[in-house]
Design a protein around this motif. Structure first.
Motif, PDB file in Angstrom:
ATOM      1  N   PRO A  79       0.800  -1.231   0.000  1.00 50.02           N
ATOM      2  CA  PRO A  79       0.000   0.000   0.000  1.00 50.02           C
ATOM      3  C   PRO A  79       0.829   1.276   0.000  1.00 50.02           C
ATOM      4  O   PRO A  79       0.297   2.347  -0.308  1.00 50.02           O
ATOM      5  N   LEU A  80       2.112   1.177   0.309  1.00 46.21           N
ATOM      6  CA  LEU A  80       2.967   2.360   0.219  1.00 46.21           C
ATOM      7  C   LEU A  80       3.053   2.886  -1.211  1.00 46.21           C
ATOM      8  O   LEU A  80       3.311   4.071  -1.426  1.00 46.21           O
ATOM      9  N   HIS A  81       2.820   2.013  -2.199  1.00 45.32           N
ATOM     10  CA  HIS A  81       2.797   2.482  -3.584  1.00 45.32           C
ATOM     11  C   HIS A  81       1.681   3.501  -3.799  1.00 45.32           C
ATOM     12  O   HIS A  81       1.810   4.404  -4.630  1.00 45.32           O
ATOM     13  N   ASP A  82       0.601   3.370  -3.050  1.00 47.10           N
ATOM     14  CA  ASP A  82      -0.507   4.331  -3.161  1.00 47.10           C
ATOM     15  C   ASP A  82      -0.155   5.676  -2.537  1.00 47.10           C
ATOM     16  O   ASP A  82      -0.855   6.667  -2.754  1.00 47.10           O
ATOM     17  N   GLU A  83       0.930   5.693  -1.757  1.00 44.78           N
ATOM     18  CA  GLU A  83       1.365   6.916  -1.083  1.00 44.78           C
ATOM     19  C   GLU A  83       2.609   7.500  -1.749  1.00 44.78           C
ATOM     20  O   GLU A  83       3.406   8.188  -1.119  1.00 44.78           O
ATOM     21  N   PHE A  84       2.772   7.195  -3.040  1.00 45.37           N
ATOM     22  CA  PHE A  84       3.849   7.765  -3.875  1.00 45.37           C
ATOM     23  C   PHE A  84       5.232   7.254  -3.478  1.00 45.37           C
ATOM     24  O   PHE A  84       6.210   7.993  -3.509  1.00 45.37           O
ATOM     25  N   PHE A  85       5.299   5.967  -3.122  1.00 37.95           N
ATOM     26  CA  PHE A  85       6.566   5.273  -2.920  1.00 37.95           C
ATOM     27  C   PHE A  85       6.748   4.314  -4.098  1.00 37.95           C
ATOM     28  O   PHE A  85       6.323   3.164  -4.026  1.00 37.95           O
ATOM     29  N   PRO A  86       7.355   4.725  -5.208  1.00 39.29           N
ATOM     30  CA  PRO A  86       7.537   3.784  -6.319  1.00 39.29           C
ATOM     31  C   PRO A  86       8.591   2.727  -6.020  1.00 39.29           C
ATOM     32  O   PRO A  86       8.482   1.583  -6.446  1.00 39.29           O
ATOM     33  N   SER A  87       9.629   3.108  -5.285  1.00 37.95           N
ATOM     34  CA  SER A  87      10.722   2.208  -4.934  1.00 37.95           C
ATOM     35  C   SER A  87      10.791   2.116  -3.416  1.00 37.95           C
ATOM     36  O   SER A  87      10.970   3.133  -2.736  1.00 37.95           O
ATOM     37  N   ILE A  88      10.618   0.907  -2.887  1.00 42.11           N
ATOM     38  CA  ILE A  88      10.472   0.736  -1.438  1.00 42.11           C
ATOM     39  C   ILE A  88      11.598  -0.128  -0.899  1.00 42.11           C
ATOM     40  O   ILE A  88      11.764  -1.273  -1.308  1.00 42.11           O
ATOM     41  N   GLY A  89      12.370   0.430   0.018  1.00 34.78           N
ATOM     42  CA  GLY A  89      13.432  -0.323   0.662  1.00 34.78           C
ATOM     43  C   GLY A  89      13.233  -0.316   2.165  1.00 34.78           C
ATOM     44  O   GLY A  89      12.116  -0.436   2.655  1.00 34.78           O
ATOM     45  N   CYS A  90      14.311  -0.142   2.906  1.00 33.74           N
ATOM     46  CA  CYS A  90      14.210  -0.047   4.360  1.00 33.74           C
ATOM     47  C   CYS A  90      13.527   1.269   4.752  1.00 33.74           C
ATOM     48  O   CYS A  90      13.659   2.279   4.049  1.00 33.74           O
ATOM     49  N   ALA A  91      12.824   1.249   5.865  1.00 36.66           N
ATOM     50  CA  ALA A  91      12.052   2.423   6.285  1.00 36.66           C
ATOM     51  C   ALA A  91      12.902   3.685   6.432  1.00 36.66           C
ATOM     52  O   ALA A  91      12.496   4.756   5.958  1.00 36.66           O
ATOM     53  N   PRO A  92      14.075   3.639   7.082  1.00 33.38           N
ATOM     54  CA  PRO A  92      14.848   4.874   7.228  1.00 33.38           C
ATOM     55  C   PRO A  92      15.467   5.374   5.933  1.00 33.38           C
ATOM     56  O   PRO A  92      15.934   6.517   5.872  1.00 33.38           O
ATOM     57  N   CYS A  93      15.455   4.547   4.889  1.00 32.36           N
ATOM     58  CA  CYS A  93      16.147   4.899   3.648  1.00 32.36           C
ATOM     59  C   CYS A  93      15.190   5.117   2.483  1.00 32.36           C
ATOM     60  O   CYS A  93      15.626   5.178   1.324  1.00 32.36           O
ATOM     61  N   THR A  94      13.905   5.242   2.768  1.00 27.86           N
ATOM     62  CA  THR A  94      12.902   5.378   1.709  1.00 27.86           C
ATOM     63  C   THR A  94      11.915   6.471   2.070  1.00 27.86           C
ATOM     64  O   THR A  94      11.438   6.535   3.202  1.00 27.86           O
ATOM     65  N   ARG A  95      11.605   7.326   1.112  1.00 26.30           N
ATOM     66  CA  ARG A  95      10.553   8.329   1.304  1.00 26.30           C
ATOM     67  C   ARG A  95       9.688   8.400   0.058  1.00 26.30           C
ATOM     68  O   ARG A  95      10.037   7.876  -1.015  1.00 26.30           O
ATOM     69  N   ALA A  96       8.530   9.041   0.185  1.00 26.42           N
ATOM     70  CA  ALA A  96       7.680   9.277  -0.971  1.00 26.42           C
ATOM     71  C   ALA A  96       8.358  10.278  -1.890  1.00 26.42           C
ATOM     72  O   ALA A  96       9.204  11.070  -1.465  1.00 26.42           O
ATOM     73  N   ILE A  97       7.994  10.247  -3.170  1.00 28.92           N
ATOM     74  CA  ILE A  97       8.543  11.207  -4.115  1.00 28.92           C
ATOM     75  C   ILE A  97       7.464  12.195  -4.550  1.00 28.92           C
ATOM     76  O   ILE A  97       6.269  11.943  -4.389  1.00 28.92           O
ATOM     77  N   SER A  98       7.899  13.302  -5.106  1.00 28.44           N
ATOM     78  CA  SER A  98       6.991  14.331  -5.606  1.00 28.44           C
ATOM     79  C   SER A  98       6.871  14.237  -7.114  1.00 28.44           C
ATOM     80  O   SER A  98       7.713  13.613  -7.784  1.00 28.44           O
ATOM     81  N   LEU A  99       5.863  14.848  -7.667  1.00 30.92           N
ATOM     82  CA  LEU A  99       5.650  14.856  -9.103  1.00 30.92           C
ATOM     83  C   LEU A  99       6.891  15.394  -9.809  1.00 30.92           C
ATOM     84  O   LEU A  99       7.407  16.451  -9.460  1.00 30.92           O
TER      85      LEU A  99
END
Length: 262
Positions: A193-213
């Motif tokens: 479900p993180l893909h629905d929150e603009f996370f196209p690439s998902i790794g470890c929690a401290p090393c991943t954030r959502a991206i902007s347009l």
């Protein structure tokens, strides 16, 4: 808006790509047998598609997941669902506890923010060494790499023969992000479900954030670093073989000064 609503736009030649992908997966099993090929499953959208195709084709190719100890709760929930529903073995690879404990005690839990060397050392312990164990004895592995993901992956082939010891099959190499989500929509493939929150690439929690347009596909990975450094070592071409990491004792995995770039 869901990731499906936002992205599910197949390319004009999607059916041809899908046929090629199925052929690559079937060839992987025929060439190596189920005992000598495995899928590296990141739990990202691409690997959920690859896993679904393996199941749909009735292939006996197992998979492994690198559970680094720092994954998002959403990723861990998807892992449990995958293990419950998959028709094939899903092996969960954990980092060696002693190495993690020593690294955290010396450098701190979030040392990755302090330098690229520390981040790569963390990746070595939590990802590279477990990967080496997962690939030990394998002739080939299957990934969800796509050329569109980043400039560093723009030349990804369907079958990478650059490593003399182990082939790497990249059955989605030619797929677009729209192709991936089209397949997910058409086949009702579960996804993070993180893909629905603009996370196209998902790794470890401290090393991943959502991206902007307008940001790069992998802009949310290690976003505090220079663009050229945004790989953990799993898919870096200059590495001779990830299994080589397993030959290093824990004492060599820890000191930052002794680590080579990965």
């Amino acid at each position: 808006m869901s990731a499906i609503d936002l992205h599910a736009r197949p390319s004009a030649d999607f059916e041809a790509k899908l046929t090629a992908t199925r052929r690559v997966l079937q060839e992987a099993q025929v060439a190596h047998g189920a005992a000598f090929v495995t899928q590296a499953h990141s739990l990202g959208a691409e690997d959920m598609v690859v896993g679904h195709l393996i199941d749909a084709l009735g292939l006996d190719i197992p998979a492994f997941v690198l559970e680094t100890g720092r994954l998002h709760p959403e990723t861990l929930a998807l892992l449990e669902r995958l293990r419950a529903e998959a028709r094939r073995p899903i092996e969960v690879m954990h980092p060696r506890e002693e190495a993690v404990v020593h690294f955290v005690a010396r450098e701190g839990l979030d040392a990755m923010y302090r330098s690229i060397d520390l981040r790569k050392a963390c990746c070595d312990i939590r990802k590279m060494e477990p990967l080496a164990r997962a690939l030990e004895g394998k002739q080939a592995w299957i990934t969800g790499l796509r050329r569109e993901q980043s400039g560093a992956r723009a030349d990804v082939p369907l079958v990478d023969r650059s490593n003399a010891e182990r082939l790497k099959y990249n059955p989605l190499a030619e797929w677009t992000w729209g192709d991936v989500w089209h397949y997910i929509r058409e086949h009702q493939v579960p996804y993070n479900p993180l893909h629905d929150e603009f996370f196209p690439s998902i790794g470890c929690a401290p090393c991943t954030r959502a991206i902007s347009l307008g940001e790069d596909f992998r802009a949310g990975r290690w976003w505090w670093e220079d663009e050229a450094a945004k790989e953990c070592g799993l898919h870096v071409a200059q590495e001779d073989d990830p299994v080589a990491v397993s030959a290093l004792p824990i004492s060599r995995l820890s000191p930052i000064a002794e680590r080579s770039p990965s």
